[in-house]
Design an enzyme around this catalytic site. Structure first.
Site, PDB file in Angstrom:
ATOM      1  N   ASP A  42       1.590  -5.116   7.359  1.00 27.79           N
ATOM      2  CA  ASP A  42       2.072  -3.994   7.667  1.00 27.79           C
ATOM      3  C   ASP A  42       3.672  -3.940   8.108  1.00 27.79           C
ATOM      4  O   ASP A  42       4.073  -4.864   8.648  1.00 27.79           O
ATOM      5  CB  ASP A  42       1.465  -3.414   9.048  1.00 27.79           C
ATOM      6  N   ASN A  59      11.329   5.881   8.223  1.00 23.31           N
ATOM      7  CA  ASN A  59      11.293   7.255   7.369  1.00 23.31           C
ATOM      8  C   ASN A  59      12.098   8.331   8.283  1.00 23.31           C
ATOM      9  O   ASN A  59      12.752   9.064   7.706  1.00 23.31           O
ATOM     10  CB  ASN A  59       9.994   7.399   7.302  1.00 23.31           C
ATOM     11  N   HIS A  66      12.616   9.937   3.893  1.00 21.92           N
ATOM     12  CA  HIS A  66      11.181   9.499   3.023  1.00 21.92           C
ATOM     13  C   HIS A  66      11.593   8.731   1.667  1.00 21.92           C
ATOM     14  O   HIS A  66      11.093   7.876   1.265  1.00 21.92           O
ATOM     15  CB  HIS A  66      10.181  10.598   2.756  1.00 21.92           C
ATOM     16  N   ASP A 119      10.746   5.045   0.606  1.00 27.98           N
ATOM     17  CA  ASP A 119      10.134   4.848  -0.608  1.00 27.98           C
ATOM     18  C   ASP A 119      10.796   3.677  -1.280  1.00 27.98           C
ATOM     19  O   ASP A 119      10.300   2.747  -1.788  1.00 27.98           O
ATOM     20  CB  ASP A 119       9.951   6.011  -1.449  1.00 27.98           C
ATOM     21  N   GLU A 175       2.212   2.351   4.636  1.00 25.01           N
ATOM     22  CA  GLU A 175       2.938   1.175   4.549  1.00 25.01           C
ATOM     23  C   GLU A 175       2.264  -0.034   4.764  1.00 25.01           C
ATOM     24  O   GLU A 175       2.693  -1.382   4.807  1.00 25.01           O
ATOM     25  CB  GLU A 175       4.208   1.376   5.792  1.00 25.01           C
TER      26      GLU A 175
END
Length: 341
Positions: free
Chosen positions: A218, A226, A231, A235, A261
């Site tokens: 994680d 984010n 975002h 990404d 994630e």
């Protein structure tokens, strides 16, 4: 006293007449046989010429020097209907001579002759002409196989088109399968493929008697990243981490995007110590990497929890539960670390 008489002939007149008749009959038969033989000798060339003229296939007769000494009407018609004098080399024969000279001159062989305007195909067979045991020439027989050859060309073309279609279909199926098993953002395998491949890997590990490690990863504080940078930047970081993991793991290892994630590593033939050491190396590599995004350079860390078959479970579900517990321990301990059950 002696009496003299005339000497009598030993053959009677009837016998002499019969002999004369036999002689006449013999002469008549001999004369008839001679005339018949001469007539047959005169008939042979006529028959040969008639036979050549009647043949629908072109025929050329060559002497030992390769000169044409005979050609039937079909052969002349094939040459464009031109009047070609005999006694010239076959290479001088219009339209087909050069090809015949190049490919079809050896007796006992055959070749395919292609003509254009219109497109026609001839199978040429070269046969030796024998006089006793001596070869005196070569006979070239040209058989029109245009229809058969064109059918073969059409069939070959259809087969090639079918092969291209099958190749395209297989490629599209492979692409669809790839798209169905890959995460579109990171290019990693997805959860669906994990469900599909885990059984195979588990069966192989069981057969080989080797462990199978599962590592759940994680990205730390990714939601905050984010929210702060957007975002799109998130990404880009996620893609960067995925690329780093794919480049760093062994060829036999599998990397998945498990969700959001969360990432997952499947390490065949890796026990707990080996899996922990390699995962720790990946953690350090991610922590030291600067990811360049549209919002500038960003860094991220990861937490990981691992479980190993068969010590921590015998199914994907039990191993995931064990790895998730270890991941929870890593987060509670301050993140940016690797923990085992």
């Amino acid at each position: 006293m002696f009496t003299c008489t005339a000497t009598q002939c030993p053959f009677s007149p009837a016998l002499l007449l019969l002999a004369a008749a036999c002689l006449c009959l013999f002469l008549v038969l001999a004369l008839g046989w001679g005339l018949d033989r001469r007539r047959r000798r005169d008939l042979a060339p006529v028959a040969r010429e008639a036979l050549l003229s009647a043949l629908p296939d072109p025929v050329l007769v060559l002497d030992l020097t390769g000169q044409v000494v005979e050609a039937n009407p079909a052969a002349r018609l094939l040459a464009g209907g031109e009047t070609v004098p005999l006694g010239q080399p076959v290479a001088c024969w219009p339209l087909i001579g050069a090809e015949l000279q190049a490919h079809c001159m050896r007796p006992g062989t055959s070749c395919l002759l292609e003509l254009s305007a219109p497109s026609r195909y001839f199978e040429v067979q070269a046969a030796p002409l024998q006089q006793g045991d001596v070869t005196v020439g070569t006979l070239l027989l040209l058989r029109d196989v245009s229809e058969r050859h064109l059918d073969q060309l059409k069939l070959s073309s259809a087969l090639l088109a079918l092969e291209d279609q099958l190749e395209t279909t297989n490629r599209l199926q492979g692409l669809m399968r790839e798209q169905a098993t890959r995460d579109p953002l990171t290019g990693l395998y997805n959860r669906r493929y994990l469900d599909e491949v885990f059984g195979h890997e588990l069966a192989r590990s069981d057969r080989d008697g080797r462990p199978l490690a599962l590592v759940l990863i994680d990205l730390d504080h990714f939601k905050h990243l984010n929210d702060q940078y957007g975002h799109l930047a998130g990404d880009e970081v996620l893609r960067g981490v995925a690329g780093l993991l794919k480049a760093a793991v062994r060829e036999s290892d599998l990397v998945f995007r498990f969700g959001g994630e969360e990432l997952l590593l499947l390490m065949p033939a890796a026990d707990q110590t080996d899996a922990w050491q390699r995962t720790e190396g990946l953690r350090q590599q991610v922590a030291d990497t600067v990811f360049h995004t549209g919002q500038g350079p960003l860094q991220v860390t990861l937490s990981a929890g691992m479980a190993v078959w068969p010590a921590h479970g015998n199914t994907l579900t039990t191993l995931l539960e064990a790895a998730d517990k270890a991941l929870y321990v890593a987060k509670r301990a301050g993140r940016n670390r690797v923990c085992a059950v």
